[in-house]
Design an enzyme around this catalytic site. Structure first.
Site, PDB file in Angstrom:
ATOM      1  N   GLN A  78      -4.740  -1.473   9.534  1.00 30.30           N
ATOM      2  CA  GLN A  78      -4.649  -2.824   8.961  1.00 30.30           C
ATOM      3  C   GLN A  78      -5.228  -3.854   9.927  1.00 30.30           C
ATOM      4  OE1 GLN A  78      -3.635  -3.421   5.818  1.00 30.30           O
ATOM      5  NE2 GLN A  78      -3.934  -5.605   6.025  1.00 30.30           N
ATOM      6  N   LYS A 111       0.835  -1.205   0.000  1.00 30.77           N
ATOM      7  CA  LYS A 111       0.000   0.000   0.000  1.00 30.77           C
ATOM      8  C   LYS A 111       0.875   1.263   0.000  1.00 30.77           C
ATOM      9  CE  LYS A 111      -3.806  -2.482   2.120  1.00 30.77           C
ATOM     10  NZ  LYS A 111      -4.557  -2.886   3.319  1.00 30.77           N
ATOM     11  N   ASP A 142     -11.216   2.451   3.723  1.00 28.12           N
ATOM     12  CA  ASP A 142     -11.550   1.024   3.610  1.00 28.12           C
ATOM     13  C   ASP A 142     -13.064   0.833   3.439  1.00 28.12           C
ATOM     14  OD1 ASP A 142      -9.389  -0.819   3.737  1.00 28.12           O
ATOM     15  OD2 ASP A 142      -9.046  -0.310   5.845  1.00 28.12           O
TER      16      ASP A 142
HETATM   17  N1  GUN Z   1      -6.803  -6.943   6.185  1.00 28.31           N
HETATM   18  C1  GUN Z   1      -7.075  -7.731   5.105  1.00 28.31           C
HETATM   19  N2  GUN Z   1      -7.630  -6.995   4.128  1.00 28.31           N
HETATM   20  C2  GUN Z   1      -7.721  -5.730   4.575  1.00 28.31           C
HETATM   21  C3  GUN Z   1      -8.188  -4.509   4.010  1.00 28.31           C
HETATM   22  O1  GUN Z   1      -8.676  -4.439   2.873  1.00 28.31           O
HETATM   23  N3  GUN Z   1      -8.085  -3.413   4.802  1.00 28.31           N
HETATM   24  C4  GUN Z   1      -7.577  -3.459   6.052  1.00 28.31           C
HETATM   25  N4  GUN Z   1      -7.529  -2.326   6.765  1.00 28.31           N
HETATM   26  N5  GUN Z   1      -7.127  -4.552   6.616  1.00 28.31           N
HETATM   27  C5  GUN Z   1      -7.190  -5.689   5.866  1.00 28.31           C
END
Ligand code: GUN
Length: 284
Positions: free
Chosen positions: A98, A54, A121
């Site tokens: 996350q 990311k 998200d």
């Molecule tokens: N953990 C697994 N997929 C995601 C996601 O798309 N966003 C976040 N914040 N955590 C994750």
């Protein structure tokens, strides 16, 4: 025997990222900068890989990013305090915490503390509700990426039988909702579903998001179906495997996504889109 075409998530996501990059450049020319805060708690290796990807995507696109790597021992209150600080930080347009978080932290409480305007998200109840209504700013990252992959094949979703295996808040439920908004006839399957194979065989579009390695076998897939594999299962030998038996299902599907290199890159591309959307909303 026919062989499915592979939907290349790297190719499709590169196109999306290029569009986002051009949008960031335009915003920069108007004096608007775009910033994302990425928060990671603990040492989960998969989370570390996702967070690094990311941040790398941000750097390539011209989005400013800050990482907050916190020790597993952090308290819920300390994390809430950080989120509150980021909610008020004008350099930061998007906040991503996350998942998963350590067990002593109530993940829901953290998500609900993020300003809905910075919730890139789309996990906050307010944004989830907007997705349900069909009037939303932030796209659910993985489901929206799946829609882009389906549409990249030229497949029309309207009127098709769409089966989603999995009912998680992050993927299954919002996936079903996006397919419904596209006028698909949607069925959601889960661990209590009877005759899973039979239901899956009705699908023109099949999305697997359960986290069970190789669950979807050739005999569960209709001839010429489009198959999207959201699974990211780490096997004991360290290799990555989807929810779909790729080799077998490739013999009946018309299109199929690989793991890795299918849905994964799309999730990040959508996150970048959402971060730009956040900057636009906040500049109004
Ligand atoms: N953990 C697994 N997929 C995601 C996601 O798309 N966003 C976040 N914040 N955590 C994750």
């Amino acid at each position: 025997m026919s062989q499915a075409k592979i939907i290349d998530g790297k190719v499709v996501s590169t196109k999306v990222r290029q569009e986002v990059k051009e949008e960031v450049e335009k915003l920069n020319q108007q004096g608007i900068n775009v910033g994302l805060a990425v928060v990671i708690v603990g040492k989960d290796p998969a989370s570390r890989i996702y967070v690094n990807s990311k941040k790398k995507a941000c750097a390539e696109i011209g989005i400013y990013s800050e990482e907050y790597a916190l020790d597993e021992s952090i308290t819920e209150q300390e994390l809430l305090t950080l989120v509150e600080k980021l909610n008020h930080d004008t350099k930061i347009n998007g906040i991503l915490v996350q998942s998963p978080l350590p067990k002593h932290i109530n993940e829901n409480r953290i998500v609900e503390a993020i300003s809905p305007l910075k919730d890139v998200d789309a996990f906050h109840a307010q944004n989830v509700g907007k997705i349900m209504i069909g009037d939303f700013d932030f796209l659910p990252c993985t489901p929206s990426g799946c829609i882009d992959l389906i549409e990249s094949t030229g497949t029309e979703i309207s009127g098709k039988n769409c089966v989603v295996i999995g009912r998680s808040n992050i993927v299954g439920k919002p996936m079903a909702m996006l397919l419904l908004h596209k006028n698909g006839t949607v069925t959601i399957c889960h661990s209590k579903t009877r005759n899973l194979a039979e239901v899956c065989r009705q699908a023109d579009i099949l999305v697997a998001a359960v986290g069970v390695p190789n669950l979807v076998k050739k005999d569960m897939v209709k001839q010429d179906a489009v198959v999207i594999d959201v699974g990211m299962n780490r096997l004991e030998d360290g290799s990555l495997c989807g929810d779909v038996d790729f080799e077998g299902v490739s013999q009946v599907a018309s299109y199929i996504t690989p793991v890795p290199g299918g849905v994964g890159p799309m999730t990040i591309a959508t996150l970048m889109k959402n971060t730009v959307t956040a900057a636009k909303i906040q500049s109004r």
